[in-house]
Enzyme design. Structure first.
Site, PDB file in Angstrom:
ATOM      1  N   THR A 236       6.886  -5.649 -12.169  1.00  0.00           N
ATOM      2  CA  THR A 236       7.310  -4.917 -10.820  1.00  0.00           C
ATOM      3  C   THR A 236       6.234  -5.252 -10.087  1.00  0.00           C
ATOM      4  O   THR A 236       7.303  -5.609  -9.352  1.00  0.00           O
ATOM      5  CB  THR A 236       7.036  -3.627 -12.095  1.00  0.00           C
ATOM      6  OG1 THR A 236       7.315  -2.895 -12.705  1.00  0.00           O
ATOM      7  CG2 THR A 236       7.165  -2.343 -10.150  1.00  0.00           C
TER       8      THR A 236
ATOM      9  N   ASN B 160      -2.291   5.213 -14.813  1.00  0.00           N
ATOM     10  CA  ASN B 160      -2.979   5.530 -15.491  1.00  0.00           C
ATOM     11  C   ASN B 160      -4.223   6.505 -14.989  1.00  0.00           C
ATOM     12  O   ASN B 160      -5.226   6.957 -15.616  1.00  0.00           O
ATOM     13  CB  ASN B 160      -3.799   3.921 -16.114  1.00  0.00           C
ATOM     14  CG  ASN B 160      -4.026   3.075 -15.059  1.00  0.00           C
ATOM     15  OD1 ASN B 160      -3.898   2.835 -13.784  1.00  0.00           O
ATOM     16  ND2 ASN B 160      -5.170   1.861 -15.727  1.00  0.00           N
TER      17      ASN B 160
ATOM     18  N   LYS C 216       2.674   6.183  -2.471  1.00  0.00           N
ATOM     19  CA  LYS C 216       3.690   6.320  -3.385  1.00  0.00           C
ATOM     20  C   LYS C 216       3.085   7.133  -5.146  1.00  0.00           C
ATOM     21  O   LYS C 216       2.827   5.250  -5.166  1.00  0.00           O
ATOM     22  CB  LYS C 216       5.123   6.226  -3.683  1.00  0.00           C
ATOM     23  CG  LYS C 216       6.467   7.317  -4.700  1.00  0.00           C
ATOM     24  CD  LYS C 216       7.150   5.507  -5.048  1.00  0.00           C
ATOM     25  CE  LYS C 216       6.195   5.003  -6.330  1.00  0.00           C
ATOM     26  NZ  LYS C 216       6.747   5.813  -7.748  1.00  0.00           N
ATOM     27  N   PRO C 217       2.219   8.158  -5.282  1.00  0.00           N
ATOM     28  CA  PRO C 217       2.214   8.149  -6.873  1.00  0.00           C
ATOM     29  C   PRO C 217       3.490   7.411  -7.764  1.00  0.00           C
ATOM     30  O   PRO C 217       4.539   7.645  -7.408  1.00  0.00           O
ATOM     31  CB  PRO C 217       1.825   9.161  -7.176  1.00  0.00           C
ATOM     32  CG  PRO C 217       1.778  10.082  -6.325  1.00  0.00           C
ATOM     33  CD  PRO C 217       2.973   9.895  -4.364  1.00  0.00           C
TER      34      PRO C 217
ATOM     35  N   VAL D 279       4.517   9.907 -13.143  1.00  0.00           N
ATOM     36  CA  VAL D 279       4.377   9.816 -14.092  1.00  0.00           C
ATOM     37  C   VAL D 279       3.439  11.341 -13.741  1.00  0.00           C
ATOM     38  O   VAL D 279       3.374  12.285 -14.765  1.00  0.00           O
ATOM     39  CB  VAL D 279       3.804   9.252 -15.276  1.00  0.00           C
ATOM     40  CG1 VAL D 279       3.413   9.566 -16.233  1.00  0.00           C
ATOM     41  CG2 VAL D 279       5.489   8.190 -15.262  1.00  0.00           C
TER      42      VAL D 279
ATOM     43  N   GLU E  69      -3.079  -5.904  -7.586  1.00  0.00           N
ATOM     44  CA  GLU E  69      -3.550  -5.154  -9.213  1.00  0.00           C
ATOM     45  C   GLU E  69      -2.284  -5.294 -10.077  1.00  0.00           C
ATOM     46  O   GLU E  69      -1.637  -3.652 -10.257  1.00  0.00           O
ATOM     47  CB  GLU E  69      -4.676  -4.143  -8.369  1.00  0.00           C
ATOM     48  CG  GLU E  69      -5.193  -3.847  -7.471  1.00  0.00           C
ATOM     49  CD  GLU E  69      -6.446  -5.250  -7.835  1.00  0.00           C
ATOM     50  OE1 GLU E  69      -6.528  -5.907  -8.578  1.00  0.00           O
ATOM     51  OE2 GLU E  69      -6.701  -5.381  -6.628  1.00  0.00           O
TER      52      GLU E  69
ATOM     53  N   THR F 170       7.334  16.955 -14.077  1.00  0.00           N
ATOM     54  CA  THR F 170       5.674  16.449 -14.495  1.00  0.00           C
ATOM     55  C   THR F 170       5.573  16.922 -15.830  1.00  0.00           C
ATOM     56  O   THR F 170       5.600  18.645 -16.239  1.00  0.00           O
ATOM     57  CB  THR F 170       4.548  16.324 -13.555  1.00  0.00           C
ATOM     58  OG1 THR F 170       3.538  15.154 -14.660  1.00  0.00           O
ATOM     59  CG2 THR F 170       4.440  17.377 -12.968  1.00  0.00           C
TER      60      THR F 170
ATOM     61  N   CYS G  60      -5.946  -1.387 -17.723  1.00  0.00           N
ATOM     62  CA  CYS G  60      -5.943  -2.247 -17.278  1.00  0.00           C
ATOM     63  C   CYS G  60      -6.736  -3.778 -17.164  1.00  0.00           C
ATOM     64  O   CYS G  60      -6.160  -4.371 -17.758  1.00  0.00           O
ATOM     65  CB  CYS G  60      -5.760  -2.854 -15.536  1.00  0.00           C
ATOM     66  SG  CYS G  60      -7.310  -2.275 -14.732  1.00  0.00           S
TER      67      CYS G  60
ATOM     68  N   GLY H  46       0.915   3.600  -6.157  1.00  0.00           N
ATOM     69  CA  GLY H  46       0.000   3.455  -7.757  1.00  0.00           C
ATOM     70  C   GLY H  46       0.715   3.548  -8.468  1.00  0.00           C
ATOM     71  O   GLY H  46       1.892   4.054  -9.136  1.00  0.00           O
ATOM     72  N   ALA H  47       0.111   2.605  -9.897  1.00  0.00           N
ATOM     73  CA  ALA H  47       0.146   3.017 -11.674  1.00  0.00           C
ATOM     74  C   ALA H  47      -0.205   5.063 -12.032  1.00  0.00           C
ATOM     75  O   ALA H  47      -1.062   5.449 -11.305  1.00  0.00           O
ATOM     76  CB  ALA H  47      -0.431   2.468 -11.858  1.00  0.00           C
TER      77      ALA H  47
ATOM     78  N   GLU I 176      -9.827  -4.933  -4.430  1.00  0.00           N
ATOM     79  CA  GLU I 176     -10.562  -4.207  -4.412  1.00  0.00           C
ATOM     80  C   GLU I 176     -11.463  -4.025  -4.120  1.00  0.00           C
ATOM     81  O   GLU I 176     -11.791  -4.186  -4.774  1.00  0.00           O
ATOM     82  CB  GLU I 176      -8.950  -2.721  -5.032  1.00  0.00           C
ATOM     83  CG  GLU I 176      -7.297  -3.120  -4.773  1.00  0.00           C
ATOM     84  CD  GLU I 176      -7.089  -1.787  -5.154  1.00  0.00           C
ATOM     85  OE1 GLU I 176      -7.755  -1.458  -5.822  1.00  0.00           O
ATOM     86  OE2 GLU I 176      -5.795  -1.534  -4.337  1.00  0.00           O
TER      87      GLU I 176
ATOM     88  N   GLY J 295      -2.029 -10.435 -11.018  1.00  0.00           N
ATOM     89  CA  GLY J 295      -2.662 -10.195  -9.548  1.00  0.00           C
ATOM     90  C   GLY J 295      -2.705 -10.997  -8.080  1.00  0.00           C
ATOM     91  O   GLY J 295      -3.362 -12.741  -7.933  1.00  0.00           O
TER      92      GLY J 295
END
Ligand code: NDP
Length: 497
Positions: A233, A154, A177-178, A181, A251, A25, A285, A151-152, A467, A463
């Site tokens: 994705t 950002n 799963k993060p 990045v 999302e 990372t 986003c 997860g994304a 949430e 989406g």
């Protein structure tokens, strides 16, 4: 490496990956690697899912108020470690500490507190219906099983909390799963949950790239996939989930319109547009990247915006005065630069501020980081690439309009529908316009705030589902309806010859 190696976390323990593979990372502010991360093998993902399946019967049967107590303990731990975790998020994402310490950990933790309190106060109650004097229907909300969270990069910790909080509060278990990045928050969150009293297997972390995400989300042991990321994705993930009839929450991305009505106070208009484009270096986003300014205001808006651009301060990320960091990765840096270049060379929009060279005042020692200038284009048209595709960087596009009907039609002329907003003095007019905009998240005279109480989710390609808020909990349960006949007589057509 200046940071300990990050392993996987399942069955209540930090576990090395069996793949033998690792990835690095990178600190985006310097472009230097700072931690080694273990890549999960399919066998590791199977083991994480199987530890979650083992934990599910007991966790789902734990009374909501008892689950709530544990989650509220995690809230306390997160708040007590706010700055330490914010520092790690700054290192991983490049965002200024002034932001991670006041937004990322706090807005994630608030959501955990909200759902813990909601399930403790009847949020999972069903309904009872009296059908006849001696017949009743009751419905119960029941947990789904083992859920996958993806997860994304950002809002790493915030996204992990927005997914795991309602998931666990409703009695589910999660394998998360993060983004590869920004993986550092994973182990910390798992350990905080464990310290708070979450049993082994209830919350698990696997690391890796899209292949790891693909294996996890298409696994037959997974009941639901909650995904945050790009539309393309999300489409793949939703398609593979559909094969297994899994529940999904998606999302995804946006290209959101921000409409400034001619009576808007100039200062508010400029402040709103800047927050909607430069906060988090534009990596949000819901950004309002298409700024529709009424023709009569254009000159004044641009003049004040140019003056206020000097308030964007790209300083050393831990400097309390910094409010603008680098982009998150080299790949993303190249992508954003290519959009800016395209805006100048192909779209031929007028470059009002910024551009594709690096910022002039990058702090010393940070020259190799993924820094870009906050950029403003004007005289934009609806068909340009920069006004139609999500850039996910600090690029503000000004478009002008004449009439409300025209701007509403142009604002809606996109396949995306994540967010939208209106600025103006006449609140009735603002509400009327909001009612015509095709977006799931809308604001009047403000931009970006997304508190725990507010259900948020995209329309159109942005989406599926929401949430947060009360409706956010329903995304993590299924309903069982039971009809109870109390008369002693079974309704039958087969009783007589
Ligand atoms: P990506 O779609 O590239 O990745 C999102 C996550 O999905 C990452 O963890 C990624 O892993 C993983 N992934 C990649 N391929 C697959 C696959 N085939 N199956 C399962 N998982 C997979 O998005 P970004 O990380 O680039 O995030 C930016 C995007 O997220 C923007 O479009 C933004 O608008 C959107 N977003 C939406 C939000 C919302 O609430 N609507 C909030 C925040 C961001 P890896 O990164 O390791 O490859």
């Amino acid at each position: 490496m200046s940071y300990p190696a990050q392993k996987l976390y399942y069955d209540g323990k930090v576990q090395p990956a069996t793949s033998g593979k690792t990835f690095k990372t990178i600190d985006p502010s310097t472009a230097k690697p700072f931690a080694e991360v273990h890549t999960a093998s399919p066998a590791d993902i199977d083991a994480a899912i199987s530890s979650a399946r083992k934990a599910f019967p007991s966790w789902s049967q734990t009374p909501p108020i008892a689950r709530s107590r544990i989650l509220l303990k995690a809230v306390e731990l997160l708040r007590s470690r706010n700055d330490e975790i914010a520092k790690i998020e700054t290192r991983d994402t490049g965002k200024p500490f002034s932001e991670t310490s006041t937004v990322d950990v706090i807005t994630g933790t608030d959501v955990l507190e909200y759902f813990a309190n909601l399930v403790a106060s009847g949020g999972l109650n069903g309904e009872t219906t009296q059908l006849r004097p001696d017949a009743w229907i009751y419905t119960k909300k029941e947990a789904l099983g083992v859920c996958a969270g993806i997860g994304a990069w950002n809002y790493p910790l915030q996204i992990a909390l927005w997914k795991s909080a309602p998931c666990l509060a409703a009695g589910n278990c999660m394998v998360y799963k993060p983004s590869e990045v920004t993986p550092l928050h994973g182990q910390i969150l798992a350990q905080i949950y464990a310290e708070a009293g979450i049993p082994p297997g209830v919350f698990n972390i696997v690391h890796g790239d899209g292949a790891v995400g693909g294996y996890l989300t298409s696994h037959p042991g997974i009941a639901k996939v909650s995904f945050t990321g790009q539309v393309s994705t999300g489409q793949k993930v939703a398609a593979s989930a559909a094969g297994g009839m899994k529940y999904v929450t998606m999302e995804l991305g946006g290209k959101s319109p921000l409409i400034i009505l001619p009576d808007t106070d100039l200062e508010s208009a400029v402040d709103g547009a800047m927050m909607a484009n430069f906060f988090s270096t534009g990596q949000v986003c819901t950004n309002g990247t298409r700024v529709f300014v009424h023709k009569s205001m254009k000159a004044a808006f641009e003049k004040r915006l140019l003056e206020k651009m000097e308030c964007v301060r790209a300083l050393e990320p831990m400097d309390a005065n910094s409010n603008f960091g680098p982009l998150v990765s080299e790949a993303h840096y190249k992508k954003v630069l290519s959009y800016i270049k395209h805006g100048v060379e192909n779209d031929e929009a007028k470059l009002l501020y910024g551009g594709f060279s690096k910022p002039k005042k990058i702090p010393s020692g940070y020259e190799n980081g993924f820094w870009v200038q906050p950029t403003v284009f004007t005289d934009c048209t609806d068909s340009m690439k920069i006004t139609t595709e999500e850039i996910f960087g600090p690029v503000l596009c000004i478009l002008t309009y004449d009439t409300v009907d025209e701007v509403v039609q142009r604002a809606n002329n996109t396949k995306l529908g994540l967010a939208a907003g209106v600025f103006g003095k006449d609140l009735n007019k603002c509400h009327e316009i909001i009612g015509k905009l095709e977006a799931g998240i809308t604001w009047v005279n403000t931009w970006g705030e997304s508190p725990a109480e507010m259900s948020v989710g995209g329309w159109k390609l942005s989406g599926v589902g929401v949430e947060n808020g009360r409706r956010g909990l329903n995304a993590w349960v299924r309903e069982r309806s039971t009809l109870v006949e109390g008369s002693g007589v079974v309704g039958t057509v087969f009783a007589k010859l």
